[in-house]
Design an enzyme around this catalytic site. Structure first.
Site, short mmCIF file in Angstrom:
data_model
loop_
_atom_site.label_atom_id
_atom_site.label_comp_id
_atom_site.label_asym_id
_atom_site.label_seq_id
_atom_site.Cartn_x
_atom_site.Cartn_y
_atom_site.Cartn_z
CB CYS A 117 -16.47 -4.44 5.65
SG CYS A 117 -15.95 -4.66 3.94
CG HIS A 257 -13.23 -4.88 8.20
ND1 HIS A 257 -13.36 -6.15 7.71
CD2 HIS A 257 -13.20 -4.06 7.12
CE1 HIS A 257 -13.40 -6.11 6.38
NE2 HIS A 257 -13.30 -4.84 6.01
CG ASN A 287 -11.99 -6.56 3.01
OD1 ASN A 287 -12.83 -7.14 3.67
ND2 ASN A 287 -12.08 -5.28 2.71
N1 ACO Z 1 -0.47 -3.17 -7.98
C1 ACO Z 1 0.35 -2.19 -8.38
N2 ACO Z 1 -0.04 -0.89 -8.43
C2 ACO Z 1 -1.28 -0.60 -8.05
C3 ACO Z 1 -2.19 -1.60 -7.63
C4 ACO Z 1 -1.73 -2.92 -7.60
N3 ACO Z 1 -2.52 -3.94 -7.19
N4 ACO Z 1 -3.36 -1.00 -7.32
C5 ACO Z 1 -3.21 0.31 -7.54
N5 ACO Z 1 -1.96 0.57 -8.01
C6 ACO Z 1 -1.38 1.84 -8.38
C7 ACO Z 1 -2.41 2.86 -8.78
O1 ACO Z 1 -2.82 2.69 -10.12
C8 ACO Z 1 -1.64 4.15 -8.55
O2 ACO Z 1 -0.82 4.34 -9.65
P1 ACO Z 1 -0.60 5.82 -10.24
O3 ACO Z 1 0.02 6.61 -9.13
O4 ACO Z 1 0.32 5.60 -11.41
O5 ACO Z 1 -1.97 6.32 -10.60
C9 ACO Z 1 -0.77 3.84 -7.34
O6 ACO Z 1 -0.73 2.41 -7.26
C10 ACO Z 1 -1.29 4.39 -6.05
O7 ACO Z 1 -2.68 4.15 -5.96
P2 ACO Z 1 -3.53 4.58 -4.72
O8 ACO Z 1 -4.97 4.18 -4.98
O9 ACO Z 1 -3.26 5.99 -4.35
O10 ACO Z 1 -2.90 3.64 -3.59
P3 ACO Z 1 -3.27 3.55 -2.09
O11 ACO Z 1 -2.06 3.73 -1.27
O12 ACO Z 1 -4.48 4.37 -1.74
O13 ACO Z 1 -3.70 2.02 -1.94
C11 ACO Z 1 -5.70 0.72 -1.73
C12 ACO Z 1 -4.83 1.54 -2.66
C13 ACO Z 1 -4.89 -0.46 -1.26
C14 ACO Z 1 -6.93 0.25 -2.52
C15 ACO Z 1 -6.13 1.58 -0.52
O14 ACO Z 1 -6.63 2.82 -0.94
C16 ACO Z 1 -7.15 0.92 0.33
O15 ACO Z 1 -6.91 -0.10 0.96
N6 ACO Z 1 -8.38 1.49 0.41
C17 ACO Z 1 -9.44 0.89 1.17
C18 ACO Z 1 -10.22 0.01 0.24
C19 ACO Z 1 -10.94 -1.08 0.94
O16 ACO Z 1 -10.55 -1.57 1.97
N7 ACO Z 1 -12.03 -1.50 0.33
C20 ACO Z 1 -12.73 -2.65 0.79
C21 ACO Z 1 -14.07 -2.42 1.27
S1 ACO Z 1 -14.24 -1.20 2.53
C22 ACO Z 1 -13.38 -1.76 3.83
O17 ACO Z 1 -13.20 -2.94 3.97
C23 ACO Z 1 -12.85 -0.78 4.79
#
Ligand code: ACO
Length: 330
Positions: A117, A257, A287
């Site tokens: 990214c 980003h 994204n």
């Molecule tokens: N719908 C419903 N529930 C979900 C979903 C979904 N789409 N995805 C995850 N959950 C659940 C999980 O299973 C978890 O459930 P549990 O507590 O029963 O285990 C709960 O939601 C919380 O999950 P977390 O992973 O702790 O949620 P978080 O607040 O961290 O959000 C996310 C997850 C959105 C992926 C976040 O961590 C994030 O944005 N990370 C950055 C990832 C990213 O941007 N990657 C792209 C490339 S790098 C970049 O661009 C910077």
């Protein structure tokens, strides 16, 4: 080879996003997820998906045509094409070469940059060195991605995040009054495993086993990516602002980003910027990786939010891990 330039500026921007729109409600039909969860945790409401048969260089081509038009240039005027992409048309040749052929930019040197990214900022900084040195006069810098072809659509933790698109900018030489003031790039390959696509390269060439084990898709430890992104993006933008002798409040507009609205808010807070000065379009595109900053730039320019003389910031984080920031006098 021409004369070295005092500085390098963005002379034109353009973007392309595919027509098909996939909403959070669409995901509700196939996954255990909800519009409420996706909106609250990410800020994303919808994203654009490519059509069957459409490839990364097709989108790069469309975005480039618009950027060239905005810069009042023809493809023949371009002497460098750098494409930032982690989702090329094929392993080789480069998507830059394939885009060059579509454009008919016969005199251009072409290569790709892979920095996840952060790819657009890596490409911008790299291409600007060519222009500054005089090895290129008119450079096309493109961020283009089809992440949705490499996403596990059954994995709710990743598939809701990504969309497809491309953005392009034209770089030209200029005097000291404008252009790229300061930039910073960084990487930490020891954390590579936290965000990758394991198979398809020399380590794990495609085989029945790699396909069966779903190793040709993005794997991600979301929370760890999140924490690292907040820190690296915050540190990077603050450093370029301070190194250039400015304060956060001097910035007219910031292009972070577009990965997650909560990451964007944290970065804005760290830089001391009110959200009114931060460009956000994640709700519409999700994204788009290396395409996210140039798509945002193109939208902002079209909306009249970027004007000559403004102090513009850009900051990104991605697979590698990689990160970067840039400060531009528009
Ligand atoms: N719908 C419903 N529930 C979900 C979903 C979904 N789409 N995805 C995850 N959950 C659940 C999980 O299973 C978890 O459930 P549990 O507590 O029963 O285990 C709960 O939601 C919380 O999950 P977390 O992973 O702790 O949620 P978080 O607040 O961290 O959000 C996310 C997850 C959105 C992926 C976040 O961590 C994030 O944005 N990370 C950055 C990832 C990213 O941007 N990657 C792209 C490339 S790098 C970049 O661009 C910077």
């Amino acid at each position: 080879m021409t004369e070295p330039a005092t500085n390098v500026y963005i002379a034109g921007v353009g973007a392309y996003t595919p027509e098909r729109v996939v909403t959070n409600e669409d995901f509700e039909k196939t996954l255990d997820t909800s519009d409420e969860w996706i909106t609250q945790r990410t800020g994303i409401k919808e994203r654009h998906y490519v059509a069957d048969g459409q490839v990364t260089s097709d989108m790069a081509f469309e975005a480039s045509k618009k950027a060239l038009k905005a810069a009042s240039l023809e493809p023949a005027d371009i002497d460098l094409i750098v494409v930032a992409t982690a989702t090329p048309d094929m392993v080789f040749p480069s998507t830059a070469c394939l885009t060059q052929a579509k454009l008919g930019a016969a005199d251009a040197v072409c290569f790709d940059i892979v920095a996840g990214c952060t790819g657009f900022l890596y490409a911008l900084v790299t291409a600007s060195q060519f222009v500054k040195q005089g090895t290129a006069r008119n450079a096309l810098v493109i961020g283009a991605e089809i992440l949705t072809r490499f996403t596990d659509m059954t994995d709710r933790t990743s598939c809701v995040l990504f969309g497809d698109g491309a953005g392009a900018v034209v770089l030209k030489p200029c005097g000291p009054e404008r252009g790229i003031i300061r930039s910073l790039l960084g990487a930490d390959g020891t954390l590579a495993r936290l965000l990758d696509m394991p198979a398809g390269g020399s380590k794990m060439p495609p085989s029945h086993e790699t396909v069966d084990q779903r190793l040709h898709v993005i794997t991600m430890q979301g929370r760890k990516v999140y924490v690292n992104a907040v820190k690296a993006m915050g540190d990077s933008i603050v450093k370029v602002i301070e190194d250039a002798g400015f304060q956060g409040s001097d910035l007219d507009i910031l292009f972070p980003h577009q990965a997650n609205i909560r990451i964007i808010q944290s970065v804005a807070e760290r830089a001391g910027l009110p959200m009114e000065k931060v460009f956000v379009n994640i709700q519409k595109y999700g994204n788009t990786s290396a395409a996210s900053i140039p798509i945002a730039l193109a939208e902002a320019v079209e909306a009249g939010r970027v004007d000559e003389g403004m102090l513009v910031g850009m900051v990104a984080f991605g697979a590698g891990f990689t990160w970067g920031a840039a400060l531009i006098r528009w």
